[in-house]
Write a protein that holds these residues in place. Sequence first.
Motif, PDB file in Angstrom:
ATOM      1  N   ASP A   1      26.218  18.683 -17.246  1.00  0.00           N
ATOM      2  CA  ASP A   1      27.206  18.921 -16.184  1.00  0.00           C
ATOM      3  C   ASP A   1      28.515  18.210 -16.490  1.00  0.00           C
ATOM      4  N   TRP A   2      28.839  18.069 -17.787  1.00  0.00           N
ATOM      5  CA  TRP A   2      30.019  17.325 -18.200  1.00  0.00           C
ATOM      6  C   TRP A   2      31.292  18.163 -18.119  1.00  0.00           C
ATOM      7  N   LEU A   3      31.174  19.439 -17.753  1.00  0.00           N
ATOM      8  CA  LEU A   3      32.361  20.224 -17.467  1.00  0.00           C
ATOM      9  C   LEU A   3      33.052  19.686 -16.216  1.00  0.00           C
ATOM     10  N   ARG A   4      32.335  18.895 -15.438  1.00  0.00           N
ATOM     11  CA  ARG A   4      32.859  18.337 -14.188  1.00  0.00           C
ATOM     12  C   ARG A   4      34.097  17.467 -14.420  1.00  0.00           C
ATOM     13  N   SER A   5      34.105  16.679 -15.504  1.00  0.00           N
ATOM     14  CA  SER A   5      35.183  15.703 -15.675  1.00  0.00           C
ATOM     15  C   SER A   5      35.858  15.729 -17.033  1.00  0.00           C
TER      16      SER A   5
ATOM     17  N   TYR B   1      40.434  25.204 -29.093  1.00  0.00           N
ATOM     18  CA  TYR B   1      40.075  23.950 -29.732  1.00  0.00           C
ATOM     19  C   TYR B   1      38.697  24.127 -30.351  1.00  0.00           C
ATOM     20  N   ARG B   2      38.329  23.230 -31.241  1.00  0.00           N
ATOM     21  CA  ARG B   2      37.052  23.369 -31.926  1.00  0.00           C
ATOM     22  C   ARG B   2      35.906  23.303 -30.924  1.00  0.00           C
ATOM     23  N   GLY B   3      35.028  24.309 -30.963  1.00  0.00           N
ATOM     24  CA  GLY B   3      33.898  24.379 -30.051  1.00  0.00           C
ATOM     25  C   GLY B   3      34.172  25.144 -28.776  1.00  0.00           C
ATOM     26  N   GLN B   4      35.434  25.575 -28.575  1.00  0.00           N
ATOM     27  CA  GLN B   4      35.812  26.235 -27.318  1.00  0.00           C
ATOM     28  C   GLN B   4      35.071  27.552 -27.108  1.00  0.00           C
ATOM     29  N   GLU B   5      34.759  28.246 -28.192  1.00  0.00           N
ATOM     30  CA  GLU B   5      34.057  29.535 -28.048  1.00  0.00           C
ATOM     31  C   GLU B   5      32.690  29.331 -27.408  1.00  0.00           C
ATOM     32  N   THR B   6      31.984  28.289 -27.827  1.00  0.00           N
ATOM     33  CA  THR B   6      30.679  28.010 -27.220  1.00  0.00           C
ATOM     34  C   THR B   6      30.826  27.628 -25.756  1.00  0.00           C
ATOM     35  N   ILE B   7      31.827  26.796 -25.449  1.00  0.00           N
ATOM     36  CA  ILE B   7      32.066  26.416 -24.048  1.00  0.00           C
ATOM     37  C   ILE B   7      32.235  27.665 -23.193  1.00  0.00           C
ATOM     38  N   ALA B   8      33.078  28.602 -23.639  1.00  0.00           N
ATOM     39  CA  ALA B   8      33.367  29.797 -22.858  1.00  0.00           C
ATOM     40  C   ALA B   8      32.160  30.729 -22.778  1.00  0.00           C
TER      41      ALA B   8
ATOM     42  N   ALA C   1      40.823  19.052 -12.484  1.00  0.00           N
ATOM     43  CA  ALA C   1      41.520  20.340 -12.617  1.00  0.00           C
ATOM     44  C   ALA C   1      41.030  21.056 -13.861  1.00  0.00           C
ATOM     45  N   GLY C   2      40.653  22.336 -13.700  1.00  0.00           N
ATOM     46  CA  GLY C   2      40.148  23.116 -14.816  1.00  0.00           C
ATOM     47  C   GLY C   2      38.689  22.900 -15.112  1.00  0.00           C
ATOM     48  N   GLY C   3      38.034  21.980 -14.386  1.00  0.00           N
ATOM     49  CA  GLY C   3      36.629  21.686 -14.621  1.00  0.00           C
ATOM     50  C   GLY C   3      35.705  22.552 -13.786  1.00  0.00           C
ATOM     51  N   TRP C   4      34.413  22.271 -13.885  1.00  0.00           N
ATOM     52  CA  TRP C   4      33.405  23.062 -13.180  1.00  0.00           C
ATOM     53  C   TRP C   4      32.192  22.181 -12.930  1.00  0.00           C
ATOM     54  N   GLN C   5      31.585  22.319 -11.763  1.00  0.00           N
ATOM     55  CA  GLN C   5      30.373  21.575 -11.431  1.00  0.00           C
ATOM     56  C   GLN C   5      29.217  22.542 -11.245  1.00  0.00           C
ATOM     57  N   TYR C   6      28.132  22.320 -11.992  1.00  0.00           N
ATOM     58  CA  TYR C   6      26.928  23.136 -11.815  1.00  0.00           C
ATOM     59  C   TYR C   6      26.037  22.598 -10.699  1.00  0.00           C
ATOM     60  N   ALA C   7      26.027  21.292 -10.505  1.00  0.00           N
ATOM     61  CA  ALA C   7      25.215  20.713  -9.445  1.00  0.00           C
ATOM     62  C   ALA C   7      25.650  21.270  -8.096  1.00  0.00           C
ATOM     63  N   THR C   8      24.689  21.494  -7.225  1.00  0.00           N
ATOM     64  CA  THR C   8      24.972  22.029  -5.898  1.00  0.00           C
ATOM     65  C   THR C   8      24.619  20.981  -4.837  1.00  0.00           C
ATOM     66  N   GLY C   9      25.149  21.193  -3.632  1.00  0.00           N
ATOM     67  CA  GLY C   9      24.863  20.272  -2.545  1.00  0.00           C
ATOM     68  C   GLY C   9      25.648  18.980  -2.683  1.00  0.00           C
ATOM     69  N   ALA C  10      25.237  17.975  -1.924  1.00  0.00           N
ATOM     70  CA  ALA C  10      25.924  16.682  -1.940  1.00  0.00           C
ATOM     71  C   ALA C  10      25.783  16.034  -3.315  1.00  0.00           C
ATOM     72  N   HIS C  11      26.885  15.595  -3.867  1.00  0.00           N
ATOM     73  CA  HIS C  11      26.881  15.004  -5.210  1.00  0.00           C
ATOM     74  C   HIS C  11      27.101  13.497  -5.084  1.00  0.00           C
ATOM     75  N   PRO C  12      26.212  12.675  -5.688  1.00  0.00           N
ATOM     76  CA  PRO C  12      26.383  11.215  -5.570  1.00  0.00           C
ATOM     77  C   PRO C  12      27.612  10.695  -6.299  1.00  0.00           C
TER      78      PRO C  12
END
Length: 375
Positions: free
Chosen positions: A244-248, A257-264, A171-182
């Motif tokens: 692709d660590w936004l996934r989890s 939070y610290r570093g949130q500006e770069t994330i966004a 929840a709240g995450g994002w996946q950049y990888a496309t297609g079937a994910h292992p």
Amino acid sequence: MSESPFLRLPGAIELPDAVDSGVPSHYGSPNIEQRRLEAGEAIVDLSNRAVITVTGADRLSWIHSMASQDLARLAPGVSAEALFLGPQGRLEHAVKIVDDGQTMWLLAEPDSAPPLIDWLERMKFALRVEVADRTADYGTIGVMGDGPELPVAVSNGVPLRWNDPWKAVTAGGWQYATGAHPGIDWQWAEVLVPRTELASVAARVRSGELRAAGSLAAEALRVAAWRPRQATEVDEKTIPHELDWLRSAVHLHKGCYRGQETIAKVHNLGHPPRRVVMLHLDGSESALPDHGDRVLAPKGDEEREVGHITTAVMHHELGPVALAVIKRAVPADLELVVLRDETRIAAAQQVIVPTDAGATAGVPRLPRIGGRTRG
């Protein structure tokens, strides 16, 4: 910390300079060990990993305020993953989290307890929290799926088992990888066992009641699932988007939070400067690259360095494969070369993070003042 009893099992080999030093790398048959682990029939000694606890009434809100993940209302027994970032969004610590309603348990990389605890202590201020290193009290064992029955530690009525959220976008995450994910088949879990029980678990392996797999088996399956790890994929420049660590591990809609500006900014408006790929390696040289080996790409009649190997493994089905971090702009269909000492290893890319990752806000480009527009 005393020597792991698993190192005294027949066939146990600890490879020199292994990322998981202090535990068996394999027991003589890495491919067979992979298959058994994948089937949920084997356990992996990870007792070199750090275990940290945070107690006190403010623990959830405190960790939530500093971490990339939404942890303010983390329910007892629910597994989570979070990153602690620097001011520029660069990854400093990655932790696996289980809370039992009174204590938050942080599972981390080997040797990471002292720097992580030091940083947490400096961030306490006047809050009602206490941080402790519990590595000497608990050992981590890795399993796939439910795994064999183990003497899992229980705290406040909650079994201390961390189920890896990588198998789906949280929840709240994002996946950049496309297609079937292992990652959808990645059913990894880590359980805490009282360190006093590790010898009895190892004795069950010696008797044949349990089967053990080395850390190399776990690494091979992790690479096949495209799963990043701090000890291998992260360097001093890493931002989560590149792996692709936004996934989890990142919640894109939580508070500051610290570093949130770069994330966004990178996610909404920019692109990560690098991207992780899986490389399918030419196996004719019978040699795997080492962590840090250079990845080269053709440029005219010459070659240029475009990245480096993070983890290379021999997978029981895929053969020799590796995760590598390379420059974002490297074309996805370009054949690459890995340089291992003087040996050249041909490498074909399998895209994980695409070259156009990021810029999800879709903000239209405005013409420069005085410039021409198409019409």
